[in-house]
Motif scaffolding. Structure first.
Motif, mmCIF file in Angstrom:
data_model
loop_
_atom_site.group_PDB
_atom_site.id
_atom_site.type_symbol
_atom_site.label_atom_id
_atom_site.label_comp_id
_atom_site.label_asym_id
_atom_site.label_seq_id
_atom_site.Cartn_x
_atom_site.Cartn_y
_atom_site.Cartn_z
ATOM 1 N N MET A 55 71.189 73.672 -54.902
ATOM 2 C CA MET A 55 70.565 74.693 -55.744
ATOM 3 C C MET A 55 70.380 74.193 -57.171
ATOM 4 O O MET A 55 69.337 74.414 -57.794
ATOM 5 N N LYS A 56 71.384 73.495 -57.667
ATOM 6 C CA LYS A 56 71.297 72.979 -59.038
ATOM 7 C C LYS A 56 70.149 71.980 -59.170
ATOM 8 O O LYS A 56 69.362 72.033 -60.122
ATOM 9 N N ASN A 57 70.043 71.063 -58.175
ATOM 10 C CA ASN A 57 68.997 70.049 -58.237
ATOM 11 C C ASN A 57 67.626 70.582 -57.856
ATOM 12 O O ASN A 57 66.622 69.859 -57.969
ATOM 13 N N SER A 58 67.569 71.838 -57.402
ATOM 14 C CA SER A 58 66.289 72.486 -57.126
ATOM 15 C C SER A 58 65.878 73.417 -58.264
ATOM 16 O O SER A 58 64.875 74.120 -58.162
ATOM 17 N N GLY A 59 66.693 73.433 -59.313
ATOM 18 C CA GLY A 59 66.358 74.239 -60.475
ATOM 19 C C GLY A 59 67.001 75.611 -60.503
ATOM 20 O O GLY A 59 66.618 76.463 -61.303
ATOM 21 N N TYR A 60 68.020 75.848 -59.655
ATOM 22 C CA TYR A 60 68.702 77.141 -59.618
ATOM 23 C C TYR A 60 70.206 76.920 -59.799
ATOM 24 O O TYR A 60 70.797 76.066 -59.116
ATOM 25 N N LEU A 61 70.816 77.654 -60.698
ATOM 26 C CA LEU A 61 72.252 77.563 -60.940
ATOM 27 C C LEU A 61 72.954 78.739 -60.289
ATOM 28 O O LEU A 61 72.487 79.875 -60.366
ATOM 29 N N ILE A 62 74.079 78.467 -59.622
ATOM 30 C CA ILE A 62 74.865 79.547 -59.039
ATOM 31 C C ILE A 62 75.442 80.391 -60.163
ATOM 32 O O ILE A 62 76.057 79.858 -61.093
ATOM 33 N N PRO A 63 75.245 81.686 -60.147
ATOM 34 C CA PRO A 63 75.778 82.538 -61.219
ATOM 35 C C PRO A 63 77.303 82.526 -61.242
ATOM 36 O O PRO A 63 77.939 82.327 -60.212
ATOM 37 N N PRO A 64 77.890 82.718 -62.434
ATOM 38 C CA PRO A 64 79.358 82.695 -62.547
ATOM 39 C C PRO A 64 79.985 83.979 -62.002
ATOM 40 O O PRO A 64 80.535 84.784 -62.730
ATOM 41 N N THR A 65 79.837 84.175 -60.681
ATOM 42 C CA THR A 65 80.413 85.354 -60.034
ATOM 43 C C THR A 65 81.212 84.928 -58.811
ATOM 44 O O THR A 65 81.123 83.784 -58.353
ATOM 45 N N ALA A 88 72.320 79.403 -48.846
ATOM 46 C CA ALA A 88 71.646 79.227 -50.131
ATOM 47 C C ALA A 88 70.618 80.329 -50.364
ATOM 48 O O ALA A 88 70.533 80.900 -51.469
ATOM 49 N N ILE A 89 69.847 80.666 -49.326
ATOM 50 C CA ILE A 89 68.838 81.726 -49.474
ATOM 51 C C ILE A 89 69.516 83.075 -49.674
ATOM 52 O O ILE A 89 69.040 83.922 -50.453
ATOM 53 N N TYR A 95 71.193 87.314 -55.827
ATOM 54 C CA TYR A 95 71.086 87.110 -57.277
ATOM 55 C C TYR A 95 69.763 87.653 -57.823
ATOM 56 O O TYR A 95 69.591 87.804 -59.025
ATOM 57 N N GLY A 96 68.805 87.945 -56.916
ATOM 58 C CA GLY A 96 67.519 88.466 -57.351
ATOM 59 C C GLY A 96 66.486 87.413 -57.664
ATOM 60 O O GLY A 96 65.482 87.692 -58.327
ATOM 61 N N ALA A 97 66.711 86.178 -57.185
ATOM 62 C CA ALA A 97 65.780 85.093 -57.483
ATOM 63 C C ALA A 97 64.586 85.065 -56.530
ATOM 64 O O ALA A 97 63.653 84.287 -56.743
ATOM 65 N N LEU A 98 64.626 85.894 -55.456
ATOM 66 C CA LEU A 98 63.521 85.944 -54.508
ATOM 67 C C LEU A 98 62.711 87.219 -54.717
ATOM 68 O O LEU A 98 63.275 88.296 -54.939
ATOM 69 N N LEU A 169 57.786 79.437 -49.850
ATOM 70 C CA LEU A 169 57.261 80.040 -48.630
ATOM 71 C C LEU A 169 57.604 81.525 -48.565
ATOM 72 O O LEU A 169 56.756 82.372 -48.264
ATOM 73 N N LEU A 170 58.875 81.858 -48.866
ATOM 74 C CA LEU A 170 59.310 83.254 -48.800
ATOM 75 C C LEU A 170 58.631 84.094 -49.881
ATOM 76 O O LEU A 170 58.239 85.243 -49.641
ATOM 77 N N ASN A 171 58.477 83.540 -51.061
ATOM 78 C CA ASN A 171 57.861 84.297 -52.157
ATOM 79 C C ASN A 171 56.358 84.512 -51.953
ATOM 80 O O ASN A 171 55.751 85.375 -52.599
ATOM 81 N N SER A 172 55.764 83.718 -51.057
ATOM 82 C CA SER A 172 54.336 83.880 -50.788
ATOM 83 C C SER A 172 54.065 84.932 -49.718
ATOM 84 O O SER A 172 52.904 85.204 -49.398
#
Length: 519
Positions: A55-65, A88-89, A95-98, A169-172
């Protein structure tokens, strides 16, 4: 915040639907914020490190929860890295990223690399069958696995190469419909293109009797044992036996592919097992390697040979305990492996072809070489193969050394295509016979006592011949049934409805070991 993603786990050759539930709540320290429950094995527990890096290397950071992953149902053991992608999904969704909120129309599976790339996982065909049976419209998986999953119609297969591509793909998705054309393959065309064999009967010089025995074995699905000196061509003949078997049907190919997929031996470039399997394990194999085993049982060689051929070269060299465990699959065509956590049954309907030397040096009864083995040595060598196992082999045939004139003769030998045509005609006669009677039998070798009485009636002359053979050779009741089943196959090859003395005499000749071969 809670999210649920659908995934699957394979047990035996079938897949079970797994709900990957993700809950995000509270703030915790950096080193302790990711818990996985639901009987995960070590590979599943380690997914937290792979998912975090991907996730980090794809541009998404795991939230501190505090993140809790529940794999339900919780009473089934989960193993493997295929849960990386749905976890991951699930985190991104919670987290609301999708943009998409309802993921119930998607089944996801795949292993994540640290850079966010997706790696293939075994058992994809079983997972695709599960998605279709559960009415799940879309299957998202690693690109390498796509040809395998696409042979299952009724489910949309979307191959992806990375976590970022899955998110895109999912967001489309618009109103539950993916805005991308699913991956597809022409299954019937693929099946036809892949059904070819490099080895042909035309390559074999001489050995007409052995070739005829192999044709009979292929026509009726009979097990066969070849006995002869080193270099007589036993292995060469066995390798060409698959080329005269009837081609795989699509249902057989699908069933065989499921087993190879679960075992992780499927050729990802093909996606479908289109040739009848030919398995030839070394004689050092263990009973678990032959039958199957493991903490979570995996299929062994007898299951990998399902719908095909299992060849055991140098039969007496196999450990006796390994050979004895084959008696169940030879009779029942299935293998049941029981463990403390579960009991799984794998299909194992195969033809057995075996080869052995007549003695330790290999030259007993050979006209050109002298045998130096003593009778006790030969007796010990032959005793390594038990009587009950030999009784389950329908055809025993002697394969003598090839003479020079046959080896160098210019006459072309009959090819596999011509032999296969006769085999397929005989198989069609059997299919029509058993189907008309409503029998759940597919070849003469599978006939039980009731079918033998119904389809193997003998005339007076044939009855006297069989009685004389039984008395003179001391044949067992099982050998009696084997002879009748082989005679039925010979009659089918001759397109004859009734068994004649000729058919029965040839079948009796295929019981070499019952005729005191070593006396």
């Amino acid at each position: 915040m809670l999210a649920k993603v659908l995934s699957a786990a394979v047990y035996g050759i079938d897949a079970n639907l797994i709900d990957v539930e993700v809950d995000l709540s509270g703030t915790v320290a950096e080193e302790d914020r990711f818990h996985t429950v639901g009987l995960p094995d070590a590979a599943v527990r380690e997914s937290r490190d792979r998912v975090r890096a991907a996730m980090k290397n794809s541009g998404y950071l795991i939230p501190p929860t505090h993140i809790t992953i529940n794999l339900a149902p919780a009473d089934l053991k989960k193993e493997g890295a295929g849960f990386d992608l749905p976890i991951a999904i699930g985190i991104l969704s919670a987290y609301g990223a999708l943009q998409i909120k309802d993921l119930s129309r998607f089944l996801l599976v795949g292993e994540l690399g640290l850079d966010g790339s997706l790696r293939p996982v075994p058992g994809i065909l079983s997972i695709a069958v599960l998605a279709r049976s559960r009415g799940i419209a879309n299957l998202i998986l690693p690109a390498v696995n796509a040809p395998e999953a696409a042979v299952v119609t009724g489910v949309n297969v979307f191959p992806v190469a990375s976590l970022a591509e899955v998110i895109e793909l999912l967001n489309s998705t618009v109103l539950g419909e993916v805005q991308r054309k699913p991956f597809s393959v022409a299954t019937e065309k693929l099946l036809g293109e892949l059904q070819h064999y490099p080895n042909d009967f035309a390559d074999v010089r001489g050995q007409q009797t052995a070739k005829r025995a192999l044709e009979v074995a292929a026509a009726g699905g009979h097990n066969i044992l070849m006995i002869g000196p080193p270099g007589s061509g036993k292995t060469m003949l066995a390798k060409r036996l698959p080329s005269i078997l009837a081609p795989l049907t699509f249902d057989e190919a699908l069933e065989t592919t499921k087993i190879h997929s679960v075992a992780g031996v499927l050729d990802s470039a093909q996606g479908l097992v289109a040739q009848r399997p030919f398995r030839a394990p070394h004689h050092t194999i263990s009973d678990a390697g032959l039958i199957g085993g493991g903490i979570v049982p995996r299929p062994g060689e007898v299951s990998l040979a399902h719908n095909g051929l299992l060849f055991l070269d140098e039969l007496p060299e196999f450990p006796r305990n390994v050979l004895e465990v084959m008696r169940q699959p030879l009779e029942d065509h299935t293998v049941t492996i029981a463990r403390a956590s579960m009991s799984l049954t794998f299909p194992a309907r195969f033809m057995l072809a075996a080869a052995m030397n007549p003695c330790p040096c290999g030259y007993f009864n050979d006209k050109s070489r002298e045998c130096h083995c003593t009778p006790p040595m030969i007796q010990r060598y032959v005793a390594k193969v038990s009587g009950p196992l030999l009784d389950r082999i329908d055809i025993h045939i002697e394969v003598p050394a090839v003479q020079y004139k046959e080896l160098r003769g210019g006459a072309a030998a009959e090819g596999s295509a011509q032999v296969r045509d006769r085999v397929m005609r005989a198989r069609e006669y059997q299919r029509e016979r058993f189907q008309k009677a409503g029998e759940k039998v597919y070849s003469n070798a599978q006939m039980g006592t009731r079918q033998i009485r119904a389809y193997c009636e003998l005339g007076a002359d044939a009855e006297r011949l069989l009685e004389r053979a039984m008395q003179q050779q001391g044949l067992s009741a099982r050998a009696h049934d084997r002879i009748l089943k082989v005679a039925r196959t010979i009659a089918d090859l001759d397109n004859e409805k009734f068994l004649s003395v000729t058919h029965l005499a040839e079948a009796i000749q295929y019981r070499t070991l019952d005729r005191s071969y070593w006396s």
